[in-house]
Design a protein around this motif. Structure first.
Motif, PDB file in Angstrom:
ATOM      1  N   UNK A 179      31.449  -7.625  16.145  1.00 21.17           N
ATOM      2  CA  UNK A 179      31.787  -7.947  14.761  1.00 21.17           C
ATOM      3  C   UNK A 179      32.640  -6.818  14.209  1.00 21.17           C
ATOM      4  N   UNK A 180      33.884  -7.145  13.911  1.00 21.46           N
ATOM      5  CA  UNK A 180      34.847  -6.141  13.440  1.00 21.46           C
ATOM      6  C   UNK A 180      34.916  -4.956  14.392  1.00 21.46           C
ATOM      7  N   UNK A 181      34.912  -5.252  15.706  1.00 22.05           N
ATOM      8  CA  UNK A 181      35.014  -4.214  16.719  1.00 22.05           C
ATOM      9  C   UNK A 181      33.729  -3.476  17.011  1.00 22.05           C
ATOM     10  N   UNK A 182      32.616  -3.894  16.406  1.00 21.25           N
ATOM     11  CA  UNK A 182      31.341  -3.209  16.583  1.00 21.25           C
ATOM     12  C   UNK A 182      30.438  -4.041  17.507  1.00 21.25           C
ATOM     13  N   UNK A 183      29.968  -3.485  18.630  1.00 26.33           N
ATOM     14  CA  UNK A 183      29.024  -4.238  19.485  1.00 26.33           C
ATOM     15  C   UNK A 183      27.701  -4.415  18.764  1.00 26.33           C
ATOM     16  N   UNK A 184      27.242  -5.659  18.682  1.00 28.13           N
ATOM     17  CA  UNK A 184      25.976  -5.942  18.015  1.00 28.13           C
ATOM     18  C   UNK A 184      25.155  -6.881  18.887  1.00 28.13           C
ATOM     19  N   UNK A 185      23.864  -6.867  18.652  1.00 26.23           N
ATOM     20  CA  UNK A 185      22.941  -7.790  19.308  1.00 26.23           C
ATOM     21  C   UNK A 185      22.341  -8.658  18.216  1.00 26.23           C
ATOM     22  N   UNK A 186      22.600  -9.951  18.298  1.00 30.44           N
ATOM     23  CA  UNK A 186      22.199 -10.847  17.228  1.00 30.44           C
ATOM     24  C   UNK A 186      21.620 -12.124  17.825  1.00 30.44           C
TER      25      UNK A 186
END
Length: 609
Positions: A251-258
């Motif tokens: 999300x917007x270049x940020x790795x996230x775990x969702x």
């Protein structure tokens, strides 16, 4: 007890518990700092999974000596110049990482700005022990040693060096996937394990960090909805894995775990994948900063969307559209018209070459071959058809469609003894058509045989070792290092199933034997799927449960594949074995192995009832 202010050292250790719970978390913070500093090349060196040593070096903007001193204080950062945290565009913004790490380890910070002098500052578990000039190029080098060495209560909860190394490698992969414009190298115990160059396109970077075959088995995603953009790479349904470890959301270049991603993928791939198979996915969401909150987790691995249903619908819709557009390369989803395929339509009788010899439509059928039952008329029709010249432009007879026909004259058995009936033929080299006393039976030969092989493996596990068949030439299978470690640790369990493997270097295993009942198998795919099973359920299940999962994977590889032509004897043998095998009504993935159409229903299709 009265309320008191906690000492600064204790405050930093409490903060470290939120931000730096393991070496991978510390590495994530350091690499994010390097990316935010504008680095184009980041080098990571790890020793003993990061427990003993972590080093990150970049060619970013660097820091002055004064900035270095501030960077080691809590909540000091250059990433919020106007204080608007809701508009943050950098990966980091809290200003907690460096002081938190320095409070539970020995941290050496070296940096130099362009045109300036290098400076070094050493902090040992919260205490500055040395500082002075340092020789290095423009950029920053951070060295973290002996993490949690003086916090035994935290150190004892760390996993093995191999497990911590795998977590560190996953962190770098995610960050490298998010920034294909930055080059990354990773060395573990002096050996280079990852090297990607800067300037790669998105597909090449994702394939380099997951599996090289993805480039030829993927679909691009590109969708805009208002101010939200969804891009990325998804695998074909036929290119999947046994665990969901290759599913990434940015999300917007940020790795996230969702969890949103998990549910959206299930919706997008519904009816295309078995429930225990997972696609390879890397999705990149660009959302206005006002529509997403990144300040919801200390490690910044989670985000909160203002309109989560919009995002989920966009992911499901974008992936479905991409899969449908490439339907010729992937499994087609059943259409709504399929349910209406069984219908009766009026068909006008077409004129035939021998219409003059046929009786009146309302005449008794016996008149076709004469009142006495002789075959004179039939002989005449046969002669007329054979001798009739083909019409102009017609294809020669040898070019017309041909089919396989094999006599299947066995009588229909009693339904109580053989409920699946007797084989009458094969459709599309995939489905067996059988006639039962009470209806028409259609069997999925691959799904059915997969269940039969699994039950044979289970019987072998409960009594004795499954017989194995040695390979004339042992086959070497390349895997990543953590996967090789898992397979090597399970060699005894695999031997009980008839699979004999041994370690062959840091990133490969050698297969010496496979179960005899499986026949010729693809060792590469078999061992890869076994490694996936061991990874996905390593900690949650015991030995018996893991063996069940591995056996199910092996059964899939050893079953009769769709597309194989079976003779009538083989088809009947499969039916008889299904009738005496437990759970043969469904395959290992939960799909039915056979369906029955009652004779009443067949007669209704033809308007007889």
């Amino acid at each position: 007890m009265s309320i008191r202010r906690l000492p600064e050292k204790l405050v930093n250790r409490i903060a470290a518990g939120e931000v730096v719970e393991r070496p991978a978390a510390a590495l994530k913070e350091l690499v994010e700092n390097a990316i935010d500093a504008g680095a184009t090349r980041i080098s990571v060196r790890i020793a003993e999974g990061g427990i003993l040593r972590l080093e990150v070096e970049d060619d970013g903007c660097g820091m002055t000596a004064a900035d270095m001193a501030l960077a080691l204080e809590r909540h000091a950062t250059s990433k919020l110049p106007d204080g608007a945290i809701e508009d943050v565009t950098t990966l980091g913004f809290r200003g907690e990482a460096l002081p938190s790490i320095a409070s539970v380890a020995r941290l050496t910070l070296e940096s130099r700005v362009a045109g300036g002098d290098g400076w070094r500052r050493i902090v040992d578990n919260g205490v500055v022990v040395a500082e002075g000039p340092a020789a290095l190029g423009k950029g920053t080098r951070v060295l973290v040693e002996d993490l949690f060495a003086r916090v035994p209560a935290r150190r004892k909860f760390l996993r093995s060096g191999r497990s911590e190394y795998a977590a560190c490698l996953d962190v770098v992969r995610r960050l490298a996937m998010a920034r294909p414009d930055v080059g990354f190298t990773v060395e573990h115990d002096g050996r280079r394990v990852l090297d990607v160059q800067s300037g790669q396109d998105r597909l090449a970077r994702v394939a380099a960090l997951t599996q090289r075959e993805l480039a030829a088995n993927s679909i691009g995603v590109d969708l805009d909805r208002g101010e939200v953009h969804l891009g990325g790479v998804i695998s074909l349904p036929t290119y999947n894995r046994g665990i969901a470890d290759h599913q990434y959301l940015f999300v917007n270049g940020r790795p996230v775990k969702d969890r949103l991603l998990v549910g959206a993928l299930r919706g997008a791939y519904a009816d295309l994948l078995a429930r225990d198979r997972h696609p390879v996915v890397a999705l990149f969401l660009d959302v206005p900063t006002s529509e997403v909150d990144v300040n919801v987790h200390p490690a910044k691995t989670e985000v909160r969307f203002r309109d989560p249903q919009l995002i989920r619908g966009m992911i499901v819709g974008g992936l479905r559209r991409a899969l449908d557009e490439h339907g010729f390369r992937s499994v087609q989803r059943p259409t709504e018209a399929a349910a209406a395929a069984w219908q009766q339509e009026p068909v006008a009788p077409a004129p035939t070459l021998f219409a003059a010899h046929l009786p009146h439509p309302h005449a008794p059928a016996t008149h076709l071959f004469g009142a006495d039952g002789d075959t004179a008329t039939m002989a005449l029709l046969r002669d007329r058809v054979v001798d009739f010249a083909p019409p102009p432009g017609a294809l020669p007879r040898e070019a017309l469609p041909m089919g396989r026909a094999e006599a299947a004259t066995a009588p229909v058995p009693h339904v109580a003894e053989h409920p699946l009936g007797v084989a009458r033929g094969q459709i599309a080299r995939t489905y067996i058509v059988a006639e039962a006393e009470d209806g028409l039976v259609i069997v999925d030969q691959h799904a059915a045989h997969e269940r039969l092989v699994l039950e044979q493996l289970r019987r072998g596990m409960s009594g004795q070792r499954v017989p194995s068949q040695g390979l004339l030439l042992p086959e070497v299978v390349e895997l990543d290092e953590p996967a090789c470690d898992r397979v090597e640790a399970a060699t005894a369990e695999l031997a009980a199933l008839g699979v004999e493997v041994e370690r062959f270097g840091p990133a490969a295993v050698m297969v010496r034997a496979t179960p005899a009942m499986l026949g010729a198998v693809d060792c590469q795919k078999l061992v890869t799927d076994i490694a996936d099973d061991l990874a996905g359920y390593d900690a949650a299940l015991g030995l018996n449960e893991k063996l069940e999962l591995v056996a199910a994977t092996m059964a899939c590889h050893g079953s009769v594949r769709a597309g194989r032509t079976l003779n009538v004897a083989e088809m009947n043998a499969l039916l008889r074995q299904m009738e005496i095998t437990p759970h043969s009504g469904q395959c290992n993935h939960g799909r039915p192995t056979w369906v029955k159409l009652a004779m009443d229903d067949v007669e209704k299709l033809f308007g007889r009832k």
